[in-house]
Design a protein around this motif. Structure first.
Motif, short mmCIF file in Angstrom:
data_model
loop_
_atom_site.label_atom_id
_atom_site.label_comp_id
_atom_site.label_asym_id
_atom_site.label_seq_id
_atom_site.Cartn_x
_atom_site.Cartn_y
_atom_site.Cartn_z
N PHE A 31 -4.62 -14.49 28.83
CA PHE A 31 -4.23 -15.50 29.81
C PHE A 31 -4.91 -16.82 29.46
O PHE A 31 -5.89 -16.86 28.72
CB PHE A 31 -4.60 -15.06 31.23
CG PHE A 31 -6.06 -14.73 31.41
CD1 PHE A 31 -6.97 -15.70 31.82
CD2 PHE A 31 -6.53 -13.45 31.16
CE1 PHE A 31 -8.31 -15.39 31.97
CE2 PHE A 31 -7.87 -13.13 31.31
CZ PHE A 31 -8.76 -14.11 31.71
N LEU A 33 -6.89 -20.07 30.78
CA LEU A 33 -7.71 -20.53 31.90
C LEU A 33 -8.81 -21.44 31.34
O LEU A 33 -9.36 -21.15 30.27
CB LEU A 33 -8.31 -19.34 32.64
CG LEU A 33 -9.09 -19.59 33.92
CD1 LEU A 33 -8.26 -20.31 34.97
CD2 LEU A 33 -9.61 -18.27 34.49
N ASP A 34 -9.11 -22.51 32.04
CA ASP A 34 -10.15 -23.45 31.62
C ASP A 34 -9.89 -23.97 30.20
O ASP A 34 -10.80 -24.03 29.37
CB ASP A 34 -11.55 -22.84 31.73
CG ASP A 34 -11.93 -22.51 33.16
OD1 ASP A 34 -11.36 -23.12 34.09
OD2 ASP A 34 -12.79 -21.63 33.35
N GLU A 37 -7.28 -19.84 25.75
CA GLU A 37 -6.66 -18.53 25.92
C GLU A 37 -7.74 -17.47 25.77
O GLU A 37 -8.54 -17.50 24.84
CB GLU A 37 -5.56 -18.30 24.89
CG GLU A 37 -4.84 -16.98 25.14
CD GLU A 37 -3.66 -16.77 24.24
OE1 GLU A 37 -2.55 -16.65 24.76
OE2 GLU A 37 -3.87 -16.71 23.01
N TYR A 44 -13.46 -13.42 29.32
CA TYR A 44 -13.67 -14.60 30.17
C TYR A 44 -14.93 -14.45 31.01
O TYR A 44 -15.78 -15.35 31.04
CB TYR A 44 -12.45 -14.81 31.07
CG TYR A 44 -12.60 -16.02 31.97
CD1 TYR A 44 -12.39 -17.30 31.47
CD2 TYR A 44 -12.95 -15.88 33.31
CE1 TYR A 44 -12.54 -18.41 32.28
CE2 TYR A 44 -13.09 -16.99 34.12
CZ TYR A 44 -12.89 -18.25 33.60
OH TYR A 44 -13.04 -19.35 34.41
N ARG A 93 -11.02 -15.39 39.71
CA ARG A 93 -10.13 -16.33 39.01
C ARG A 93 -9.47 -15.66 37.81
O ARG A 93 -8.28 -15.84 37.56
CB ARG A 93 -10.91 -17.55 38.55
CG ARG A 93 -11.30 -18.50 39.64
CD ARG A 93 -12.00 -19.74 39.10
NE ARG A 93 -11.02 -20.58 38.45
CZ ARG A 93 -11.25 -21.25 37.31
NH1 ARG A 93 -12.41 -21.16 36.71
NH2 ARG A 93 -10.31 -22.00 36.77
N TYR A 96 -6.90 -12.90 39.02
CA TYR A 96 -5.72 -13.53 39.61
C TYR A 96 -4.86 -14.20 38.53
O TYR A 96 -3.63 -14.03 38.51
CB TYR A 96 -6.15 -14.56 40.66
CG TYR A 96 -4.99 -15.32 41.25
CD1 TYR A 96 -4.15 -14.72 42.19
CD2 TYR A 96 -4.71 -16.62 40.85
CE1 TYR A 96 -3.08 -15.41 42.73
CE2 TYR A 96 -3.64 -17.32 41.39
CZ TYR A 96 -2.83 -16.70 42.32
OH TYR A 96 -1.75 -17.38 42.83
N THR A 97 -5.48 -14.91 37.61
CA THR A 97 -4.74 -15.59 36.55
C THR A 97 -4.04 -14.58 35.65
O THR A 97 -2.89 -14.78 35.24
CB THR A 97 -5.68 -16.50 35.73
OG1 THR A 97 -6.31 -17.42 36.62
CG2 THR A 97 -4.92 -17.26 34.66
N LYS A 98 -4.71 -13.49 35.36
CA LYS A 98 -4.09 -12.42 34.56
C LYS A 98 -2.85 -11.86 35.27
O LYS A 98 -1.80 -11.68 34.65
CB LYS A 98 -5.11 -11.31 34.31
CG LYS A 98 -4.59 -10.09 33.60
CD LYS A 98 -5.74 -9.13 33.37
CE LYS A 98 -5.34 -7.71 33.50
NZ LYS A 98 -6.44 -6.78 33.25
N ARG A 100 -0.98 -13.42 37.49
CA ARG A 100 0.06 -14.45 37.55
C ARG A 100 0.69 -14.66 36.18
O ARG A 100 1.83 -15.11 36.08
CB ARG A 100 -0.52 -15.76 38.08
CG ARG A 100 -1.03 -15.67 39.51
CD ARG A 100 0.02 -15.32 40.53
NE ARG A 100 0.89 -16.47 40.69
CZ ARG A 100 2.15 -16.41 41.08
NH1 ARG A 100 2.71 -15.27 41.37
NH2 ARG A 100 2.87 -17.50 41.20
N THR A 101 -0.03 -14.33 35.12
CA THR A 101 0.47 -14.49 33.75
C THR A 101 1.33 -13.30 33.34
O THR A 101 2.34 -13.48 32.66
CB THR A 101 -0.71 -14.65 32.77
OG1 THR A 101 -1.51 -15.76 33.18
CG2 THR A 101 -0.23 -14.86 31.35
#
Length: 156
Positions: A31, A33-34, A37, A44, A93, A96-98, A100-101
């Protein structure tokens, strides 16, 4: 109170180190983020322990989540001063990002229904339930919070 706390009979116990389990931190669902990848949630999470950008990059590019974890546990590298207060937000974070990806990860989490999710670690009393199940189970709580957020978004 019983010697060993009980979870409801329908609780879902899992290991976050199971690379084949999409809700685990070792699963290879990359994913963004910041501005980077990340190969896994574990990469992360472990990298965010440090202010040193070069060392974070070393953790991010580790060939396996287990190697990222080993680098993140390096006692000779100074952790962020605020790590204790932000680590749960960092984990949330990333999860959640994983989700949503990767729709399949979100679907796997949602497919578990409303059951209590318990990270079944004998040694980790913060993220898991611990050997005697008296642990805080924060990873299970992160997943349940993300699951609630995904459901809320689906209703909108």
């Amino acid at each position: 109170m019983p010697l060993f706390p009980t979870y409801d009979a329908d609780a879902h116990f899992f290991s976050r180190e199971d690379a084949l389990n999409p809700i685990g931190t070792f699963s290879r669902h990359a994913f963004f983020l910041d501005d980077k990848e990340w190969p896994s949630v574990e990469h992360y999470y472990q990298a965010m322990k440090f202010d040193d950008a070069q060392y974070r990059e070393r953790v991010r590019t580790a060939g396996h989540p287990k190697k990222a974890r080993r680098l993140g546990r390096n006692r000779f590298k100074k952790r962020r001063a605020d790590w204790h207060s932000v680590k749960q937000v960092v984990m949330t974070r990333a999860v959640y990002t994983k989700c949503r990806t990767h729709v399949e990860v979100a679907e796997a989490l949602l497919a578990l229904g409303e059951v209590t999710l318990v990270e079944n670690s004998s040694y980790d009393y913060h993220w898991g339930c611990g050997r005697d199940r008296r642990g805080d189970n924060h990873y299970g709580k992160v997943l349940m919070n993300v699951r609630s957020k995904l459901r809320e978004e689906a209703r909108q």
